[in-house]
Design a protein around this motif. Structure first.
Motif, PDB file in Angstrom:
ATOM      1  N   PRO A  12     -29.585  13.991 -32.911  1.00 58.17           N
ATOM      2  CA  PRO A  12     -30.648  13.126 -33.007  1.00 58.17           C
ATOM      3  C   PRO A  12     -32.237  13.540 -33.593  1.00 58.17           C
ATOM      4  CG  PRO A  12     -29.425  12.716 -31.136  1.00 58.17           C
ATOM      5  CD  PRO A  12     -28.787  13.942 -31.906  1.00 58.17           C
ATOM      6  N   ASP A  13     -32.371  14.899 -33.184  1.00 57.42           N
ATOM      7  CA  ASP A  13     -33.686  15.375 -33.639  1.00 57.42           C
ATOM      8  C   ASP A  13     -33.703  15.551 -35.051  1.00 57.42           C
ATOM      9  OD1 ASP A  13     -32.020  17.764 -32.669  1.00 57.42           O
ATOM     10  OD2 ASP A  13     -33.493  18.719 -33.612  1.00 57.42           O
ATOM     11  N   GLU A  14     -32.712  15.879 -35.680  1.00 54.49           N
ATOM     12  CA  GLU A  14     -32.763  16.081 -37.080  1.00 54.49           C
ATOM     13  C   GLU A  14     -32.934  14.987 -37.617  1.00 54.49           C
ATOM     14  OE1 GLU A  14     -29.541  20.003 -37.269  1.00 54.49           O
ATOM     15  OE2 GLU A  14     -28.725  17.937 -37.184  1.00 54.49           O
ATOM     16  N   ASN A 170     -23.739   3.792 -40.342  1.00 57.05           N
ATOM     17  CA  ASN A 170     -24.685   3.088 -39.256  1.00 57.05           C
ATOM     18  C   ASN A 170     -24.301   3.055 -37.901  1.00 57.05           C
ATOM     19  OD1 ASN A 170     -27.490   1.823 -40.300  1.00 57.05           O
ATOM     20  ND2 ASN A 170     -26.195   1.119 -42.139  1.00 57.05           N
ATOM     21  N   ILE A 171     -23.083   2.708 -37.603  1.00 62.35           N
ATOM     22  CA  ILE A 171     -22.596   2.718 -36.338  1.00 62.35           C
ATOM     23  C   ILE A 171     -23.056   4.216 -35.847  1.00 62.35           C
ATOM     24  CG2 ILE A 171     -20.673   2.972 -34.828  1.00 62.35           C
ATOM     25  CD1 ILE A 171     -19.290   0.685 -36.846  1.00 62.35           C
ATOM     26  N   LEU A 172     -22.517   5.268 -36.365  1.00 60.31           N
ATOM     27  CA  LEU A 172     -22.834   6.592 -35.924  1.00 60.31           C
ATOM     28  C   LEU A 172     -24.217   6.750 -35.649  1.00 60.31           C
ATOM     29  CD1 LEU A 172     -20.294   8.334 -38.428  1.00 60.31           C
ATOM     30  CD2 LEU A 172     -20.042   8.382 -36.018  1.00 60.31           C
ATOM     31  N   LEU A 173     -25.119   6.571 -36.709  1.00 60.54           N
ATOM     32  CA  LEU A 173     -26.372   6.826 -36.238  1.00 60.54           C
ATOM     33  C   LEU A 173     -27.105   5.996 -35.376  1.00 60.54           C
ATOM     34  CD1 LEU A 173     -29.091   7.212 -39.088  1.00 60.54           C
ATOM     35  CD2 LEU A 173     -29.668   6.108 -37.255  1.00 60.54           C
ATOM     36  N   LEU A 174     -26.895   4.846 -35.380  1.00 60.40           N
ATOM     37  CA  LEU A 174     -27.275   3.972 -34.339  1.00 60.40           C
ATOM     38  C   LEU A 174     -27.092   4.374 -32.817  1.00 60.40           C
ATOM     39  CD1 LEU A 174     -26.909   0.451 -35.974  1.00 60.40           C
ATOM     40  CD2 LEU A 174     -29.382   1.667 -35.377  1.00 60.40           C
ATOM     41  N   HIS A 175     -25.798   4.670 -32.603  1.00 65.95           N
ATOM     42  CA  HIS A 175     -25.200   5.325 -31.286  1.00 65.95           C
ATOM     43  C   HIS A 175     -25.859   6.774 -30.988  1.00 65.95           C
ATOM     44  CE1 HIS A 175     -21.248   2.759 -30.886  1.00 65.95           C
ATOM     45  NE2 HIS A 175     -22.461   2.192 -30.277  1.00 65.95           N
ATOM     46  N   LYS A 176     -26.203   7.520 -32.024  1.00 71.11           N
ATOM     47  CA  LYS A 176     -26.976   8.844 -31.903  1.00 71.11           C
ATOM     48  C   LYS A 176     -28.199   8.625 -31.250  1.00 71.11           C
ATOM     49  CE  LYS A 176     -24.317  11.630 -35.159  1.00 71.11           C
ATOM     50  NZ  LYS A 176     -24.004  13.006 -34.677  1.00 71.11           N
TER      51      LYS A 176
END
Ligand code: CP
Length: 312
Positions: A12-14, A170-176
């Motif tokens: 997430p920080d990246e 998008n699923i991966l990013l939004l969950h992170k």
């Protein structure tokens, strides 16, 4: 990271670091003089084995605005036509010492495979049904700017999920980033076992869109349907196409997104797509250039930090 192959390996920080830098590049892109020097002296090669408007144009502009020598290969006119393989083509270009290789390919895993073979940084511009990481990042930047945050939002991704690398990234990013994701579409276009990704699945638009903050529409990817179920456009639009009536079930502040290319009257009503009070589709395109500048800038910093490889 040495490459940008997917959202999966990013913390997430990246993701926040990429988006923060991209915000600065949005400002640069709105100036008369759009030039910066982050990629000066570097060579960027774009290899698109599938058609593209947005991704290819924005990667090319991004590289040029940052001062790289950019070459976009016309893959239809390349020696791929004479039977040269993807790897041989990549190794040939690799021998010309590029620093950044941007690749779009119909096969899932193509970008990962190239990254194992070449010496330069590889950016995945979409591989089969697998990932389209810069699309998810530009979508995230668009959402963050429109909603003022990128966490605790409810996002509905609607349509042809089964064939969509955009949905997967998008699923991966939004969950992170700790958002709630709903998938809405016909069961025939929903991958089996998708609930394991922690999403809620709906086959009814009214239910699926209820009170969501973001509505992300996807194109029916007929080119990936290889003879399987292909719904009629009229029926599809009636049940799953986004129009003002269906959008009324979402939050009154909900934004409408589409990665493009869109089929008006199939997955989205043309008037709604053009409604700048609800639709952020053109913002997504603008964010695409900025996110790709940020991603290449960060990979170039990593490249420059490595000792120069001495040529034999
Ligand atoms: N969203 C997207 O990847 O569009 P293109 O296929 O035009 O690049």
């Amino acid at each position: 990271h040495r490459h940008l192959l997917g959202i999966e390996p990013l913390r997430p920080d990246e993701i926040v670091t990429i988006l923060d830098l991209a915000d600065q590049y949005v400002d640069l892109g709105r100036r008369r003089d759009k030039h910066a020097r982050a990629l000066a002296g570097l060579t960027q090669i774009n290899m698109f084995f599938e058609s593209s408007t947005r991704t290819q144009a924005s990667f090319e502009l991004a590289g040029k605005r940052l001062g790289a020598d950019v070459m976009s290969m016309a893959m239809q006119a390349s020696s791929i036509k004479k039977g040269e393989t993807l790897i041989d083509t990549a190794m040939t270009l690799n021998a010309m010492h590029p620093d950044l290789l941007v690749v779009r390919h119909p096969q899932s895993g193509a970008a990962d495979l190239l990254a194992q073979k070449v010496n330069c940084a590889v950016l995945n511009a979409g591989d089969g049904r697998h990932e389209h990481p810069t699309q998810a990042l530009l979508d995230a930047l668009t959402i963050r700017r429109a909603k003022g945050r990128l966490h605790r939002l409810s996002v509905a991704i609607c349509g042809d999920i089964a064939h969509s690398r955009v949905a997967r990234s998008n699923i991966l990013l939004l969950h992170k980033m700790e958002n709630r994701v709903r998938l809405v579409g016909p069961p025939t276009l929903m991958p089996s076992g998708i609930e394991e990704f922690g999403v809620e699945v709906f086959d009814d638009m009214e239910e699926g869109l209820r009170d969501v903050d973001v509505v992300m529409m996807l194109r029916l990817q007929r080119e990936r349907m290889d003879g399987g179920f292909i719904p009629s456009e009229r029926e599809y639009f009636h049940r799953y196409g986004l129009d003002a009536e269906k959008l009324a079930h979402a939050s009154p502040e909900a934004i409408v997104m589409h990665p493009g290319p869109m089929n008006r009257g199939v997955e989205i009503d043309g008037t709604l797509a053009d409604d700048i009070n609800r639709s952020v589709i053109q913002d997504q395109v603008e964010m695409g250039v900025a996110v790709r500048m940020a991603a290449m800038d960060l990979l170039a910093r990593n490249l420059r930090a490595r000792p120069t490889e001495v040529m034999a």
